[in-house]
Design an enzyme around this catalytic site. Structure first.
Site, PDB file in Angstrom:
ATOM      1  N   LYS A 143     127.120  28.735 -81.677  1.00 55.49           N
ATOM      2  CA  LYS A 143     127.302  30.069 -82.268  1.00 55.49           C
ATOM      3  C   LYS A 143     125.957  30.658 -82.719  1.00 55.49           C
ATOM      4  CE  LYS A 143     129.947  28.480 -85.627  1.00 55.49           C
ATOM      5  NZ  LYS A 143     129.945  27.037 -85.303  1.00 55.49           N
TER       6      LYS A 143
ATOM      7  N   ARG B 131     133.378  18.396 -91.221  1.00 58.68           N
ATOM      8  CA  ARG B 131     133.256  19.785 -90.735  1.00 58.68           C
ATOM      9  C   ARG B 131     134.187  20.029 -89.553  1.00 58.68           C
ATOM     10  NH1 ARG B 131     126.992  19.726 -89.852  1.00 58.68           N
ATOM     11  NH2 ARG B 131     127.331  21.698 -88.768  1.00 58.68           N
TER      12      ARG B 131
ATOM     13  N   ARG C 202     119.100  19.523 -90.790  1.00 64.67           N
ATOM     14  CA  ARG C 202     120.018  19.881 -91.879  1.00 64.67           C
ATOM     15  C   ARG C 202     120.661  18.649 -92.509  1.00 64.67           C
ATOM     16  NH1 ARG C 202     123.707  24.643 -89.459  1.00 64.67           N
ATOM     17  NH2 ARG C 202     125.297  23.455 -90.580  1.00 64.67           N
TER      18      ARG C 202
ATOM     19  N   ARG D 178     136.620  32.068 -91.413  1.00 62.65           N
ATOM     20  CA  ARG D 178     137.010  30.701 -91.035  1.00 62.65           C
ATOM     21  C   ARG D 178     138.392  30.344 -91.542  1.00 62.65           C
ATOM     22  NH1 ARG D 178     131.829  26.771 -90.524  1.00 62.65           N
ATOM     23  NH2 ARG D 178     130.373  28.458 -90.366  1.00 62.65           N
TER      24      ARG D 178
ATOM     25  N   ARG E  12     119.752  18.567 -83.367  1.00 64.97           N
ATOM     26  CA  ARG E  12     119.281  19.908 -83.742  1.00 64.97           C
ATOM     27  C   ARG E  12     118.119  19.826 -84.730  1.00 64.97           C
ATOM     28  NH1 ARG E  12     123.580  23.914 -85.859  1.00 64.97           N
ATOM     29  NH2 ARG E  12     124.141  22.096 -87.093  1.00 64.97           N
TER      30      ARG E  12
END
Ligand code: AP5
Length: 203
Positions: free
Chosen positions: A8, A161, A150, A83, A122
């Site tokens: 996203k 998540r 992160r 969400r 990432r």
């Protein structure tokens, strides 16, 4: 919309650069604590660390304030919001007040093993905000030392998540499908192929 790691943010940042619509990522907004709301800091940090969704009330207030900023007057791209069905209803109210509407809901999907691999690889450049992946989008050698990983990009938190996405966010796809707004895109392809599919929707 899409599960964690679907791509996203990657697509939203690209669209922002190419078309000038501001990317409004609730994840990014929540990671930059609002100095005028020290009362929210602890509750937000707890959710970010565990992978649970932050309360609808907090997120809706943040988005409502953000959408009133001047750069949204020509349109905007929501990344990771809404969400929950509650958030979607709140968004309807915000858009109705601003006399705006949703043009399209793009859902990027990919299998769980691909999501995990993407999230763990990432890295973010804190200077430019650019997203990299150690394999699929390797960062230039001269910036490697400044890249960040992160805190919620670790397997235990990613599992929470993903579970939050399945139980609270996936049902929203039907909510928007009933309004004939949804285009689903296969995120399990190269970034270029996903970008081409997204551009087709935008055009
Ligand atoms: P948020 O920051 O929004 O995280 P997320 O939804 O879990 O999504 P990610 O940022 O992990 O993934 P992405 O889909 O953007 O993938 P990306 O493009 O980076 O939210 C974090 C937390 O904030 C939540 O857990 C929650 O606590 C809270 N929160 C946020 N919004 C909320 C809301 N509305 N309500 C309540 N709480 C909220 O790509 C991932 C990696 O893959 C990158 O390295 C990228 O380079 C690579 N990649 C991307 N596309 C491809 C491709 N096609 N091929 C190969 N690699 C690719």
């Amino acid at each position: 919309m899409g599960p964690p790691g679907a791509g996203k943010g990657t697509q939203a940042k690209r669209i922002e650069k190419a078309h000038g619509f501001p990317q409004i990522s609730t994840g990014d907004l929540l990671r930059q604590p609002d100095p005028s709301r020290p009362d929210l800091k602890a509750a937000v940090e707890k959710c970010l660390a565990s992978g649970e969704l932050v309360s609808d009330e907090i997120v809706n207030q943040l988005v409502d304030a953000r959408l009133k900023r001047a750069d949204c007057s020509g349109g905007f791209l929501l990344d990771g919001f809404p969400r929950t069905v509650e958030q979607a209803r709140a968004l309807d109210g915000m858009l109705s007040n601003a006399k705006r509407r949703i043009d399209r809901v793009v859902v990027i999907v990919a299998p769980a093993d691909v999501l995990l691999e993407r999230i763990c690889g990432r890295r973010t450049d804190p200077v430019t905000g650019e997203l990299y992946h150690l394999k699929s989008k390797p960062p230039p050698a001269d910036i490697i030392d400044r890249l960040t990983h992160r805190d919620d990009d670790v397997p235990d938190v990613v599992a929470t998540r993903l579970a939050e996405y399945q139980s609270k966010t996936a049902p929203l796809i039907d909510f928007y499908r009933q309004r004939d707004l949804v285009t689903e895109i296969d995120g399990n392809q190269s970034m270029e192929a996903v970008s081409a599919a997204v551009d087709k929707v935008l055009s």
